[in-house]
Design a protein around this motif. Structure first.
Motif, PDB file in Angstrom:
ATOM      1  N   VAL A 168      40.431  50.108  32.495  1.00  0.00           N
ATOM      2  CA  VAL A 168      41.538  50.078  33.443  1.00  0.00           C
ATOM      3  C   VAL A 168      40.986  50.424  34.818  1.00  0.00           C
ATOM      4  O   VAL A 168      40.377  51.476  34.998  1.00  0.00           O
ATOM      5  CB  VAL A 168      42.625  51.090  33.042  1.00  0.00           C
ATOM      6  CG1 VAL A 168      43.768  51.058  34.036  1.00  0.00           C
ATOM      7  CG2 VAL A 168      43.124  50.791  31.643  1.00  0.00           C
ATOM      8  N   GLY A 169      41.205  49.516  35.765  1.00  0.00           N
ATOM      9  CA  GLY A 169      40.682  49.750  37.109  1.00  0.00           C
ATOM     10  C   GLY A 169      41.568  50.710  37.876  1.00  0.00           C
ATOM     11  O   GLY A 169      42.781  50.558  37.868  1.00  0.00           O
ATOM     12  N   LEU A 210      43.838  53.786  39.257  1.00  0.00           N
ATOM     13  CA  LEU A 210      44.892  54.556  38.600  1.00  0.00           C
ATOM     14  C   LEU A 210      44.386  55.888  38.028  1.00  0.00           C
ATOM     15  O   LEU A 210      44.763  56.283  36.924  1.00  0.00           O
ATOM     16  CB  LEU A 210      45.547  53.715  37.491  1.00  0.00           C
ATOM     17  CG  LEU A 210      46.264  52.452  37.972  1.00  0.00           C
ATOM     18  CD1 LEU A 210      46.680  51.594  36.795  1.00  0.00           C
ATOM     19  CD2 LEU A 210      47.484  52.799  38.824  1.00  0.00           C
ATOM     20  N   PRO A 213      55.884  48.382  39.558  1.00  0.00           N
ATOM     21  CA  PRO A 213      56.081  46.939  39.698  1.00  0.00           C
ATOM     22  C   PRO A 213      55.439  46.169  38.551  1.00  0.00           C
ATOM     23  O   PRO A 213      54.503  46.665  37.924  1.00  0.00           O
ATOM     24  CB  PRO A 213      55.383  46.611  41.028  1.00  0.00           C
ATOM     25  CG  PRO A 213      54.507  47.768  41.326  1.00  0.00           C
ATOM     26  CD  PRO A 213      55.090  48.949  40.648  1.00  0.00           C
ATOM     27  N   PRO A 214      55.948  44.974  38.283  1.00  0.00           N
ATOM     28  CA  PRO A 214      55.404  44.188  37.177  1.00  0.00           C
ATOM     29  C   PRO A 214      53.948  43.802  37.425  1.00  0.00           C
ATOM     30  O   PRO A 214      53.531  43.647  38.565  1.00  0.00           O
ATOM     31  CB  PRO A 214      56.291  42.938  37.156  1.00  0.00           C
ATOM     32  CG  PRO A 214      56.925  42.867  38.497  1.00  0.00           C
ATOM     33  CD  PRO A 214      57.042  44.278  38.971  1.00  0.00           C
ATOM     34  N   GLY A 215      53.212  43.685  36.359  1.00  0.00           N
ATOM     35  CA  GLY A 215      51.851  43.168  36.446  1.00  0.00           C
ATOM     36  C   GLY A 215      50.813  44.152  36.942  1.00  0.00           C
ATOM     37  O   GLY A 215      49.708  43.766  37.288  1.00  0.00           O
ATOM     38  N   HIS A 235      37.769  39.443  35.599  1.00  0.00           N
ATOM     39  CA  HIS A 235      38.197  38.062  35.379  1.00  0.00           C
ATOM     40  C   HIS A 235      37.134  37.035  35.746  1.00  0.00           C
ATOM     41  O   HIS A 235      37.100  35.939  35.197  1.00  0.00           O
ATOM     42  CB  HIS A 235      39.501  37.789  36.121  1.00  0.00           C
ATOM     43  CG  HIS A 235      40.657  38.510  35.505  1.00  0.00           C
ATOM     44  ND1 HIS A 235      41.103  38.236  34.236  1.00  0.00           N
ATOM     45  CD2 HIS A 235      41.422  39.532  35.955  1.00  0.00           C
ATOM     46  CE1 HIS A 235      42.107  39.040  33.932  1.00  0.00           C
ATOM     47  NE2 HIS A 235      42.319  39.839  34.963  1.00  0.00           N
ATOM     48  N   GLY A 288      47.696  43.340  39.360  1.00  0.00           N
ATOM     49  CA  GLY A 288      46.606  42.905  38.490  1.00  0.00           C
ATOM     50  C   GLY A 288      46.825  41.467  38.039  1.00  0.00           C
ATOM     51  O   GLY A 288      45.894  40.658  37.982  1.00  0.00           O
ATOM     52  N   ALA A 289      48.078  41.160  37.744  1.00  0.00           N
ATOM     53  CA  ALA A 289      48.395  39.807  37.291  1.00  0.00           C
ATOM     54  C   ALA A 289      48.185  38.796  38.423  1.00  0.00           C
ATOM     55  O   ALA A 289      47.695  37.687  38.196  1.00  0.00           O
ATOM     56  CB  ALA A 289      49.823  39.758  36.771  1.00  0.00           C
TER      57      ALA A 289
HETATM   58  N1  LIG Z   1      44.647  48.565  36.724  1.00  0.00           N
HETATM   59  C1  LIG Z   1      44.295  47.454  36.086  1.00  0.00           C
HETATM   60  N2  LIG Z   1      43.023  47.291  35.651  1.00  0.00           N
HETATM   61  C2  LIG Z   1      42.626  46.165  35.027  1.00  0.00           C
HETATM   62  N3  LIG Z   1      43.446  45.117  34.780  1.00  0.00           N
HETATM   63  C3  LIG Z   1      44.719  45.193  35.184  1.00  0.00           C
HETATM   64  C4  LIG Z   1      45.210  46.360  35.854  1.00  0.00           C
HETATM   65  N4  LIG Z   1      46.515  46.150  36.146  1.00  0.00           N
HETATM   66  C5  LIG Z   1      46.816  44.933  35.674  1.00  0.00           C
HETATM   67  N5  LIG Z   1      45.739  44.344  35.099  1.00  0.00           N
HETATM   68  C6  LIG Z   1      45.697  42.984  34.538  1.00  0.00           C
HETATM   69  O1  LIG Z   1      46.960  42.381  34.729  1.00  0.00           O
HETATM   70  C7  LIG Z   1      47.552  42.034  33.493  1.00  0.00           C
HETATM   71  C8  LIG Z   1      49.030  42.375  33.514  1.00  0.00           C
HETATM   72  O2  LIG Z   1      49.221  43.763  33.451  1.00  0.00           O
HETATM   73  P1  LIG Z   1      50.316  44.446  32.517  1.00  0.00           P
HETATM   74  O3  LIG Z   1      49.754  45.709  31.978  1.00  0.00           O
HETATM   75  O4  LIG Z   1      50.845  43.490  31.522  1.00  0.00           O
HETATM   76  O5  LIG Z   1      51.437  44.748  33.594  1.00  0.00           O
HETATM   77  P2  LIG Z   1      52.830  45.503  33.402  1.00  0.00           P
HETATM   78  O6  LIG Z   1      52.747  46.672  34.344  1.00  0.00           O
HETATM   79  O7  LIG Z   1      53.862  44.523  33.861  1.00  0.00           O
HETATM   80  O8  LIG Z   1      52.977  45.909  31.968  1.00  0.00           O
HETATM   81  C9  LIG Z   1      46.770  42.824  32.450  1.00  0.00           C
HETATM   82  O9  LIG Z   1      46.701  42.135  31.243  1.00  0.00           O
HETATM   83  C10 LIG Z   1      45.418  42.982  33.060  1.00  0.00           C
HETATM   84  O10 LIG Z   1      44.632  41.853  32.789  1.00  0.00           O
END
Ligand SMILES: Nc1ncnc2c1ncn2[C@@H]1O[C@H](COP(=O)(O)OP(=O)(O)O)[C@@H](O)[C@H]1O
Ligand SMILES: [Mg+2]
Length: 428
Positions: free
Chosen positions: A148-149, A151, A188-190, A329, A352-353
């Motif tokens: 996880v990047g 945070l 927020p989402p993503g 990615h 992230g998304a």
């Molecule tokens: N902090 C992060 N570090 C690495 N990848 C991330 C991070 N935040 C989001 N992502 C990428 O974005 C995608 C969507 O994040 P997700 O956890 O599904 O968001 P949500 O907060 O809506 O649950 C993840 O599958 C991942 O690939």
């Protein structure tokens, strides 16, 4: 699908050379069979036939899959496409996929975490009697917190509230650390709520269970209460365990936020309260982690002490986090001269998304160029720049609505953390 079946379809294609859907299917099967070079040949034929079809997203997606497959196999694109491929016929290239990947430095590790020696995966089954399906998943841990990047705050707090107590239940008890209650991730989402929870699963192995609330509703409408109870029971049997309730707003929405009078929703919330409270009474080593994009829509009864009483904000990735996400990615794709630091600097407020979208979209552009030129073009900064022109950060709308909440309904201080962030961003 075995090789003979694919050969049968290839023979059928000889008779129906203009059948694009059939050819796409063959390409898909070839990819599944690991025959990526042949798949690319078929897809080149499709593009030659379908040249003026603007809507060839499927073809491009398959091309990307095929080339990703090639790069993970460490093959080079050899062989020439089928004769009918026209001007694109020379796809030979000595592009070094491996070296391109290494340019990015160490890619994110994805080791399989060792199973917990004490926990018995058999004891907790994903399917429960009477419903005939899986209500929740026992995660097979693949990601860990190191994946996880950014945070860092969130990681620290998850570590304190779940990971440490889980690893040392006796010590935690001796210090009177509350093993009760639950924690709500919001933001927020993503931006990594689900991803982060999966990382906690990665750390904890079999003692982590995921239940996505929308799934429970979709599949078992009318049986939601019973299902909730069964999920909690299974989690109790597995204790000490973490139960992750994803998208919890879908079952715990305030009545005022609903259009019609949904009595069943009320009952679902009640059941959830019951489960959380009985967890409290038994103090049974069950931790609840929940996630939502809309905490302000959640029935406030759920947020009272002993229930989901701690809220943790998962913000859009900061610059180092964006770098890590971008690297992740790019690591499975052919690249040349990609400067992730530069991209990270230009993508404030991207989730992230969104960042993932930037990379796939740049890859699409590189693929289109490869097709035009007849040789594989690695993803370059110019492709990224083109992609960035079309992609807007998706978290701003969320931050705007969050602003109203903080301004008008933060009387009990639940959203102080969010308020701080918005003020730092001069949005408040
Ligand atoms: N902090 C992060 N570090 C690495 N990848 C991330 C991070 N935040 C989001 N992502 C990428 O974005 C995608 C969507 O994040 P997700 O956890 O599904 O968001 P949500 O907060 O809506 O649950 C993840 O599958 C991942 O690939
Ligand atoms: Mg999510």
């Amino acid at each position: 699908m075995n090789a003979a079946a694919i050969d049968g379809l290839l023979a059928a294609l000889e008779k129906l050379p203009d059948n694009v859907p059939l050819r796409l299917n063959v390409a898909r099967l070839l990819i599944q069979a690991g025959r990526h070079t042949e798949a690319i040949e078929q897809l080149n034929v499709v593009l030659a036939i379908d040249a003026d079809n603007a809507d060839n997203a499927d073809t491009i997606q398959l091309l990307m899959d095929a080339s990703a497959g090639l790069s993970t196999q460490g093959q080079t694109v050899e062989g020439s496409p089928a004769p009918s491929a026209g001007p694109n016929a020379q796809a030979a290239s000595d592009f070094d996929w491996h070296r391109a990947e290494q340019e990015l430095g160490p890619s994110l590790p994805a080791p399989f975490v060792e199973d917990h020696p004490e926990s018995d995966p058999q004891a907790i089954s994903g399917s429960t009697e009477g419903t005939g399906g899986a209500l929740f998943d026992i995660d097979r841990p693949v990601v860990t917190l190191a994946d996880v990047g950014g945070l860092d705050d969130v990681k620290t707090r998850l570590n304190e509230s779940f990971l440490e107590p889980m690893r040392n239940p006796e010590v935690a008890k001796a210090f009177g650390k509350s093993l009760r209650g639950g924690l709500l991730l919001y933001g927020p989402p993503g931006c990594g709520k689900t991803f982060m929870a999966r990382a906690v699963a990665g750390e904890l192995g079999a003692s982590f269970m995921t239940a996505t609330m929308t799934d429970i509703l979709d599949k078992y409408i009318g049986e939601t209460e019973k299902n909730l109870h069964e999920i909690f029971q299974a989690a109790r049997r597995a204790a000490p365990a973490v139960l992750f309730l994803d998208e919890i707003d879908s079952v715990a929405t305030k009545r005022s936020a609903l259009s019609g009078g949904a009595a069943w929703m009320r009952q679902t919330v009640n059941q959830l309260l019951l489960e959380l409270d009985s967890m409290d009474a038994q103090n049974d080593g069950l931790f609840v982690l929940a996630a939502t994009n809309h905490p302000w829509d959640i029935d406030t009864a759920l947020l009272r002490p002993g229930r989901l009483d701690r809220m943790l904000l998962v913000l859009p990735p900061d610059r180092p986090a964006r770098e890590a996400i971008l690297k992740h990615h790019f690591s499975s794709r052919p690249i040349a001269g990609i400067d992730v630091k530069k991209i990270a600097a230009r993508t404030e407020d991207f989730s992230g998304a969104d960042l993932e979208h930037v990379v796939t979209s740049a890859a699409e552009k590189a693929m289109m160029e490869s097709l035009r030129k007849g040789s594989v073009q690695a993803i370059s900064m110019s492709h990224v720049n083109q992609a960035l022109k079309d992609i807007r950060p998706s978290t701003r709308a969320w931050l705007q609505s969050a602003r109203n909440v903080v301004e008008f309904s933060n009387s009990n201080g639940s959203y102080d953390e969010l308020g701080q962030y918005l003020r730092a961003r001069k949005m408040l």
